[in-house]
Design an enzyme around this catalytic site. Sequence first.
Site, PDB file in Angstrom:
ATOM      1  N   LYS A  13      22.742  56.488  -2.658  1.00  0.00           N
ATOM      2  CA  LYS A  13      21.604  57.212  -2.111  1.00  0.00           C
ATOM      3  C   LYS A  13      21.313  58.431  -2.979  1.00  0.00           C
ATOM      4  O   LYS A  13      22.221  59.209  -3.290  1.00  0.00           O
ATOM      5  CB  LYS A  13      21.911  57.639  -0.677  1.00  0.00           C
ATOM      6  N   GLU A  37      22.518  53.595  20.458  1.00  0.00           N
ATOM      7  CA  GLU A  37      22.138  54.453  21.577  1.00  0.00           C
ATOM      8  C   GLU A  37      22.625  53.902  22.919  1.00  0.00           C
ATOM      9  O   GLU A  37      22.983  54.680  23.826  1.00  0.00           O
ATOM     10  CB  GLU A  37      20.622  54.631  21.605  1.00  0.00           C
ATOM     11  N   ARG A  91      15.668  52.667  23.752  1.00  0.00           N
ATOM     12  CA  ARG A  91      16.611  51.557  23.630  1.00  0.00           C
ATOM     13  C   ARG A  91      17.692  51.590  24.699  1.00  0.00           C
ATOM     14  O   ARG A  91      18.311  50.578  24.991  1.00  0.00           O
ATOM     15  CB  ARG A  91      17.285  51.616  22.258  1.00  0.00           C
TER      16      ARG A  91
END
Length: 638
Positions: A281, A367, A395
């Site tokens: 990244k 979640e 969610r």
Amino acid sequence: MTILETIKGPHDLKGLSEPDLARLPGEIREFLVNAVARTGGHLGPNLGVVELTLALHRVFDSPTDRIVWDTGHQTYVHKLLTGRQDFSKLRGKGGLSGYPSREESEHDIVENSHASTALGWADGLAKARRVRGEDGHVVAVIGDGALTGGMAWEALNNIAAAKDRPLIIVVNDNERSYAPTIGGLAHHLAALRATDGYERMLAWGKDVLQRTPVVGSTVYDALHGAKKGFKDAFAPQGLFEDLGLKYLGPIDGHDLGAVESALRGAKRFGGPVLVHCLTEKGRGYAPALDHEEDHFHSVGVMDPLTCAPLAPAAAPSWTSVFGDEMVRIGEEREDVVALTAAMLHPVGLGRFAGRFPDRVWDVGIAEQHAAVSAAGLATGGLHPVVAVYATFLNRAFDQLLMDVALHRCGVTFVLDRAGVTGTDGASHNGMWDMSILQVVPGLRIAAPRDAGQLRAQLREAVAVDDAPTLLRFPKESVGPEVPAVGRVGGMDVLHAAEVPEVLLVCVGVMASVCLRAADLLEARGIGCTVVDPRWVKPVDPALPPLAARHRLVAVVEDNSRAGGVGSAVSLALGDAEVDVPVRRFGIPEQFLAHAKRAEVLADVGLTPVEIAGRIGASLAPADRPGNGPAAPSAQGEN
């Protein structure tokens, strides 16, 4: 002209010479750094997928072959290679979306900016092709962070059972989502990454063979096709193979030849294949690599050379106010703990984690698990604070309802990025929580209007141990304090006219909008009472009798009008047999295009001028009495 400027579509990549192909990744990275520095956006993830994206479009034929991106913020390179090189208004009104967009291109299949869904999409697309008798491949690109989500594993369970379905899963493994990836899967991928004998052997072989005249490069390319055998000898067996998936890797995701070789091998295989690519990244941009927190996951407008922000210094953010107060509460109460879903720093829990490392858990992109685990923590005698973005709590609705609320667990949910977030587009607007959660029995919802109220209401929330509580606040900087001039029940009176006709009920940060609307109305001779309910669920019992003293009630919220606070107020007035009309100002039932928050609010009519105009039009002078009812006491009523 640069090589990048000659790329009008994926077909232009296939005929590039080796020298041009070698130059292209550097040009793309230079373009990304300069373009994203001007607009802000997701820089680090895209710097890391340059070679991977090039390989995908050289090996596969998009859009005939369907490429599905998980967490679509990593698609800037994909946009560049599919004819979209005008980044001048990236994420701005009328400009390119920061995520895949079907309106922009036929190459964008899924407008995906939520994690862990690409594998389910790919499974469905591949099944559809089989049923319709169509040729072609389906490719899902998913990060190691997104693999921590339960939906990804549900999809893998089904994909692995399809032995003859041509579906390719590319794992972009950069060891992090926003922050380093955590959990058992992360440890397993790390084991595959860190097989020293395997990596040393490949590095030695590449160096020796590519220096061997005539046949060296040919032999090296052939060995890339045999990497699976080497992996078996030197690396632990992957759990992916235990699931029944053919596994190729790990592969250097910045070695274009290696990635292409692996993808071509996967393409020839008739069933589902997982290609494991190791990427970095922020690749190629030293400031991103040096930024330990998130490798420049997302940046604002900045100088590309110094990385100094170019936007004016902003006031403290809601997130920072929450984070600071959590540390203070943590110092006072040892039972307060925290959870988040792969967003420790973005939701403001970094300082809490630094101060109390044994009292915070990052559960990954999960979640649902966070909510259920919080229920267990509460039942075990602690008070958990679950901090996530508002759009992601959608969610975990079932878990909040059936595990937390049904069991009357003292869990506090803190929703960052509530309301209109703007530039991240439709999926990131936190505009549904106050509608979805109205049906949860016992849940209390707070919408602070300023920093002082956030601190106070957070403390009120964690003081409740026999029911769930929830706080919501927006992405923007905190505005000035909005003082109360009185109190009615549990509500703050922010403005009281001598002869009030309109009761303006402001939800959270819409307080300043309502106060300005009240000024405009009073300039037209229409007196207003402005109240902040503070806790918008349940409706304060003092609201119906207060409403009865006005000719009109207007509820202003940065949430969907459908089923939101305005609907709850209407229901409460009806139950109390208060026959006063209610006007609801909120977000229409539609997905909103990306733009700045203020632009979106203006587009949906949530401005003082629009609100005052519509209220004024509904109270025509001929319909108004000469003398309105008495104003509520600014000293407070009960």
